[in-house]
Design a protein around this motif. Structure first.
Motif, PDB file in Angstrom:
ATOM      1  N   MET A 121       0.847  -1.200   0.000  1.00  0.00           N
ATOM      2  CA  MET A 121       0.000   0.000   0.000  1.00  0.00           C
ATOM      3  C   MET A 121       0.881   1.248   0.000  1.00  0.00           C
ATOM      4  N   SER A 122       0.553   2.161  -0.838  1.00  0.00           N
ATOM      5  CA  SER A 122       1.332   3.399  -0.837  1.00  0.00           C
ATOM      6  C   SER A 122       0.442   4.525  -1.330  1.00  0.00           C
ATOM      7  N   GLY A 123       0.896   5.729  -1.078  1.00  0.00           N
ATOM      8  CA  GLY A 123       0.172   6.874  -1.608  1.00  0.00           C
ATOM      9  C   GLY A 123      -0.696   7.539  -0.561  1.00  0.00           C
ATOM     10  N   ILE A 124      -0.918   8.826  -0.793  1.00  0.00           N
ATOM     11  CA  ILE A 124      -1.683   9.658   0.137  1.00  0.00           C
ATOM     12  C   ILE A 124      -3.126   9.165   0.240  1.00  0.00           C
ATOM     13  N   ASP A 125      -3.644   8.588  -0.861  1.00  0.00           N
ATOM     14  CA  ASP A 125      -5.031   8.133  -0.834  1.00  0.00           C
ATOM     15  C   ASP A 125      -5.244   7.053   0.223  1.00  0.00           C
ATOM     16  N   ILE A 126      -4.310   6.134   0.287  1.00  0.00           N
ATOM     17  CA  ILE A 126      -4.432   5.064   1.272  1.00  0.00           C
ATOM     18  C   ILE A 126      -4.243   5.607   2.679  1.00  0.00           C
ATOM     19  N   THR A 127      -3.300   6.526   2.832  1.00  0.00           N
ATOM     20  CA  THR A 127      -3.060   7.123   4.148  1.00  0.00           C
ATOM     21  C   THR A 127      -4.324   7.842   4.626  1.00  0.00           C
ATOM     22  N   VAL A 148     -12.338  -2.568   8.377  1.00  0.00           N
ATOM     23  CA  VAL A 148     -11.989  -3.995   8.361  1.00  0.00           C
ATOM     24  C   VAL A 148     -11.366  -4.351   7.012  1.00  0.00           C
ATOM     25  N   PHE A 149     -11.961  -3.867   5.952  1.00  0.00           N
ATOM     26  CA  PHE A 149     -11.458  -4.143   4.597  1.00  0.00           C
ATOM     27  C   PHE A 149     -10.020  -3.640   4.449  1.00  0.00           C
ATOM     28  N   LEU A 150      -9.812  -2.398   4.891  1.00  0.00           N
ATOM     29  CA  LEU A 150      -8.464  -1.821   4.786  1.00  0.00           C
ATOM     30  C   LEU A 150      -7.481  -2.570   5.676  1.00  0.00           C
ATOM     31  N   ALA A 151      -7.967  -2.978   6.842  1.00  0.00           N
ATOM     32  CA  ALA A 151      -7.098  -3.677   7.798  1.00  0.00           C
ATOM     33  C   ALA A 151      -6.640  -5.011   7.233  1.00  0.00           C
ATOM     34  N   VAL A 152      -7.535  -5.710   6.584  1.00  0.00           N
ATOM     35  CA  VAL A 152      -7.162  -7.002   5.976  1.00  0.00           C
ATOM     36  C   VAL A 152      -6.080  -6.771   4.910  1.00  0.00           C
ATOM     37  N   GLY A 153      -6.245  -5.705   4.143  1.00  0.00           N
ATOM     38  CA  GLY A 153      -5.234  -5.356   3.142  1.00  0.00           C
ATOM     39  C   GLY A 153      -3.892  -5.066   3.787  1.00  0.00           C
ATOM     40  N   LEU A 154      -3.941  -4.376   4.918  1.00  0.00           N
ATOM     41  CA  LEU A 154      -2.712  -4.014   5.632  1.00  0.00           C
ATOM     42  C   LEU A 154      -2.009  -5.269   6.171  1.00  0.00           C
ATOM     43  N   ILE A 155      -2.801  -6.175   6.717  1.00  0.00           N
ATOM     44  CA  ILE A 155      -2.225  -7.417   7.254  1.00  0.00           C
ATOM     45  C   ILE A 155      -1.594  -8.233   6.114  1.00  0.00           C
ATOM     46  N   THR A 156      -2.333  -8.352   5.031  1.00  0.00           N
ATOM     47  CA  THR A 156      -1.815  -9.091   3.876  1.00  0.00           C
ATOM     48  C   THR A 156      -0.526  -8.458   3.373  1.00  0.00           C
ATOM     49  N   ASP A 157      -0.532  -7.136   3.335  1.00  0.00           N
ATOM     50  CA  ASP A 157       0.642  -6.406   2.882  1.00  0.00           C
ATOM     51  C   ASP A 157       1.838  -6.653   3.802  1.00  0.00           C
ATOM     52  N   GLY A 158       1.576  -6.713   5.084  1.00  0.00           N
ATOM     53  CA  GLY A 158       2.648  -6.967   6.053  1.00  0.00           C
ATOM     54  C   GLY A 158       3.228  -8.360   5.901  1.00  0.00           C
ATOM     55  N   ILE A 159       2.364  -9.308   5.581  1.00  0.00           N
ATOM     56  CA  ILE A 159       2.828 -10.692   5.401  1.00  0.00           C
ATOM     57  C   ILE A 159       3.605 -10.814   4.086  1.00  0.00           C
ATOM     58  N   HIS A 160       3.152 -10.091   3.076  1.00  0.00           N
ATOM     59  CA  HIS A 160       3.800 -10.203   1.766  1.00  0.00           C
ATOM     60  C   HIS A 160       4.966  -9.238   1.593  1.00  0.00           C
ATOM     61  N   ALA A 161       5.351  -8.581   2.650  1.00  0.00           N
ATOM     62  CA  ALA A 161       6.480  -7.652   2.533  1.00  0.00           C
ATOM     63  C   ALA A 161       7.778  -8.371   2.904  1.00  0.00           C
ATOM     64  N   ILE A 184       1.225  -5.576  10.353  1.00  0.00           N
ATOM     65  CA  ILE A 184       0.318  -6.674  10.702  1.00  0.00           C
ATOM     66  C   ILE A 184      -0.387  -6.364  12.021  1.00  0.00           C
ATOM     67  N   SER A 185       0.388  -5.892  12.998  1.00  0.00           N
ATOM     68  CA  SER A 185      -0.212  -5.537  14.296  1.00  0.00           C
ATOM     69  C   SER A 185      -1.236  -4.431  14.132  1.00  0.00           C
ATOM     70  N   ALA A 186      -0.861  -3.409  13.351  1.00  0.00           N
ATOM     71  CA  ALA A 186      -1.778  -2.285  13.119  1.00  0.00           C
ATOM     72  C   ALA A 186      -3.057  -2.784  12.461  1.00  0.00           C
ATOM     73  N   GLY A 187      -2.885  -3.667  11.509  1.00  0.00           N
ATOM     74  CA  GLY A 187      -4.054  -4.230  10.819  1.00  0.00           C
ATOM     75  C   GLY A 187      -4.974  -4.955  11.780  1.00  0.00           C
ATOM     76  N   ILE A 188      -4.386  -5.662  12.729  1.00  0.00           N
ATOM     77  CA  ILE A 188      -5.218  -6.407  13.690  1.00  0.00           C
ATOM     78  C   ILE A 188      -6.012  -5.431  14.570  1.00  0.00           C
ATOM     79  N   VAL A 189      -5.317  -4.393  15.048  1.00  0.00           N
ATOM     80  CA  VAL A 189      -6.008  -3.401  15.896  1.00  0.00           C
ATOM     81  C   VAL A 189      -7.156  -2.754  15.118  1.00  0.00           C
ATOM     82  N   MET A 190      -6.871  -2.412  13.866  1.00  0.00           N
ATOM     83  CA  MET A 190      -7.906  -1.764  13.051  1.00  0.00           C
ATOM     84  C   MET A 190      -9.052  -2.726  12.744  1.00  0.00           C
ATOM     85  N   ALA A 191      -8.706  -3.961  12.472  1.00  0.00           N
ATOM     86  CA  ALA A 191      -9.752  -4.943  12.161  1.00  0.00           C
ATOM     87  C   ALA A 191     -10.674  -5.146  13.359  1.00  0.00           C
ATOM     88  N   VAL A 192     -10.067  -5.205  14.551  1.00  0.00           N
ATOM     89  CA  VAL A 192     -10.886  -5.388  15.762  1.00  0.00           C
ATOM     90  C   VAL A 192     -11.789  -4.175  15.973  1.00  0.00           C
TER      91      VAL A 192
END
Lengths: 183, 393
Positions: free
Chosen positions: A1-7, A169-182, A71-79
């Protein structure tokens, strides 16, 4: 994920101004006192700004790579998002008094754990400048939402809060996936 | 109000604590200097030499608690250990050549000839496994690279021809040659052997560019990049194949196509993730319950090997250049973890056979020769990165 839009999206969905407003509506207050609202925004903004600047030191102290923190951030956001989705906005007693601007409006409604992690992860990945810009925009939009919709469209606001939770939740899942695939 | 604040803080504290002991637990990458890395690589190579029998074989498995040696043997791992010694020679450690040549001599005595090719067979079972010949050829390629000695050129060509015989039309490699039927066993593929064969053939193209070894190499590379994980039912793709990583690095200046680069990127990401997870494994009952048992050196070593290969490729191919520093960081982290888990001379002295303990990696008091093989390769290859890293202002 990158870019101001995602932020922007991540921080906006984490702040979830509709949920903040729905909590205010739930508490029986028709609107926040302007002074209290301003204090809440200033306190939350200052906390998040400090967090932005402290990101590198914070992650170093935790001995965490930005990719793993994603990944941690994604979990907090997903919860958090899941809680909004399934249980609706939080309930807090909101009344008069400046301290109520700090708690619960400043923390944890505006500056929730999800927002802290969003700011930390975006600051680590996209840089402080982009994160600060996104914070300023989100805070301005949140202030507008709170002032323009205070006491109005209660059911719609509540539904929007849940919808924003789903987005988070949708964004958080993307963030977690991104963390795993980084790397 | 106080109750609400207290409850909120309590929920946050519990959430933070849960995260801290699970996904957000500290990632520990032990500091390592180029000298320490070199010493660690040498110590693992010395273990292999100490564990080598006069006939060229190596101690397969050693239990330091019982002081017992395993009766098992694995020809593919023999070829791998020998290849690893040649890699060390190619990277400048000339002292390993004698032991590597002794290991090679044992393999040369166990070849099977058929038509115009030769293959390495298991002298005990008669099995002819592709991986053994692939790694033997990879070792000879490394030897050729290190010494420029053409003495084994014919043997290399014969082994390479066997590899091509084992190739399927889709680029995949079959795992066994059946001496009874005189043909490959069409039913068994191997997740390891395909990448091993590719690396061996890709190196052949470097040494013999006019002999057409690039053609079968391209077919394997396409199969690995596009179809392998699905065709062979490998979950959570890409399967972290360090042999494929070696191969892609070897083929970096051919140059690679976009789908190979995407595969290389995915491999780098997988190796990096695995090293990050490993850096959270510190041992101990509590940590192991949450993060798993520390990976044996044979596993961690392959990830470091994979990362060093992807680092080489990121320096060759512009499409991956943005990943170079992250890959280097992870490779150095993995090598640091490896070195920190290696048994030192002081620690080894407490055991009955210190020479078979020092410089090795143990899990449950057992070490296997490929623990030292993959660790040696990973450490030796990371030296290149670390030296450059340290030299960079």
């Amino acid at each position: 994920m990158s870019g101001i839009d995602i932020t922007l999206l991540l921080i906006f969905a984490s702040v979830n101004p509709f949920a903040v407003l729905a909590t205010v509506n739930k508490s029986g207050c028709s609107s926040l006192q302007p002074k209290n609202a301003a204090l809440a925004f200033i306190a939350a903004g200052a906390l998040l700004l400090a967090t932005t600047f402290a990101t590198d030191g914070f992650l170093d102290a935790l001995q965490l790579q930005p990719e793993t923190f994603r990944i941690s951030a994604g979990i907090v956001m997903a919860v958090t998002g899941g809680a909004f989705m399934f249980f609706g906005p939080f309930s807090y007693p909101i009344g008069e008094g400046w301290w109520r601007a700090l708690f619960p409006i400043g923390f944890p409604l505006l500056a929730s754990p999800a927002v802290f992690t969003a700011v930390l992860t975006r600051s680590a990945d996209a840089g402080e400048g982009q994160t600060i810009l996104a914070l300023v925009i989100v805070v301005a939009v949140a202030a507008f939402v709170l002032s323009a919709l205070a006491g109005r469209f209660v059911y719609i606001v509540s539904a929007l809060a849940r919808l924003m939770g789903a987005l988070l939740v949708f964004l958080a899942v993307g963030l977690i996936t991104d963390g795993i695939h980084a790397i | 109000m106080i109750t609400a604040a207290g409850l909120t803080l309590a929920v946050c504290a519990v959430g933070i604590a849960l995260l801290r002991v699970t996904v957000a637990s500290p990632e520990r990458c032990p500091e390592i200097t180029p000298d320490a890395l070199e010493a660690s690589a040498i110590a693992s190579a010395v273990w292999i030499e100490v564990a080598q029998y006069p006939d060229g074989r190596y101690v397969y498995e050693f239990d330091r608690k019982t002081d017992g040696l395993s009766d098992d043997y694995n020809v593919v791992r023999h070829a791998g250990v020998t290849m690893s010694l040649y890699q060390a020679v190619a990277l400048g450690d000339q002292e390993r050549l004698q032991a590597a040549d002794l290991g090679m001599a044992w393999m040369r005595e166990n070849l099977i000839e058929h038509a115009d090719w030769v293959a390495l067979r298991n002298p005990d079972t008669g099995l002819v496994k592709l991986g053994a010949s692939s790694l033997m050829l990879a070792g000879l390629n490394q030897r050729r690279f290190a010494t420029d000695d053409p003495i084994f050129d014919d043997l290399m060509q014969q082994l390479a021809r066997f590899l091509v015989v084992m190739q399927l039309p889709d680029g995949a490699m079959l795992n066994y040659w059946n001496p009874r039927t005189g043909s490959p066993d069409p039913t068994v593929r191997s997740r390891y052997a395909t990448g091993e064969a590719l690396w061996a053939l890709a190196q052949m193209h470097r040494h013999f560019p006019n002999d057409g070894w690039d053609e079968p190499s391209w077919r394997i590379a396409d199969y690995l990049s596009l179809y392998r994980d699905e065709a062979e039912g490998l979950n959570f793709p890409p399967w972290p194949d360090q042999w494929a990583a070696y191969s892609l690095a070897e083929m970096g200046d051919w140059p690679l196509k976009d789908h190979h680069i995407e595969y290389a990127r995915a491999l780098a990401q997988r190796f990096g993730f695995l090293v990050r997870v490993e850096s959270q494994r510190t041992g101990g009952a509590f940590n192991e319950a949450l993060h798993g048992v520390p990976t044996r050196a044979a596993g961690l070593g392959t990830w470091v090997e994979g990362l060093t290969s992807m680092w080489r490729l990121s320096r060759t191919d512009q499409r991956l250049s943005s990943l170079e520093s992250k890959i280097a960081e992870r490779a150095i982290c993995g090598a640091g973890i490896l070195a920190s888990r290696q048994v030192t001379v002081g620690e080894g002295a407490f055991w009955s056979s210190p020479a078979l303990v020092e410089g090795a990696w143990f899990r449950d008091d057992i070490t296997r020769m490929d623990d030292q093989q993959h660790a040696l390769s990973g450490l030796a290859l990371t030296q290149v990165i670390l030296k450059l890293w340290e030299g960079t202002p």
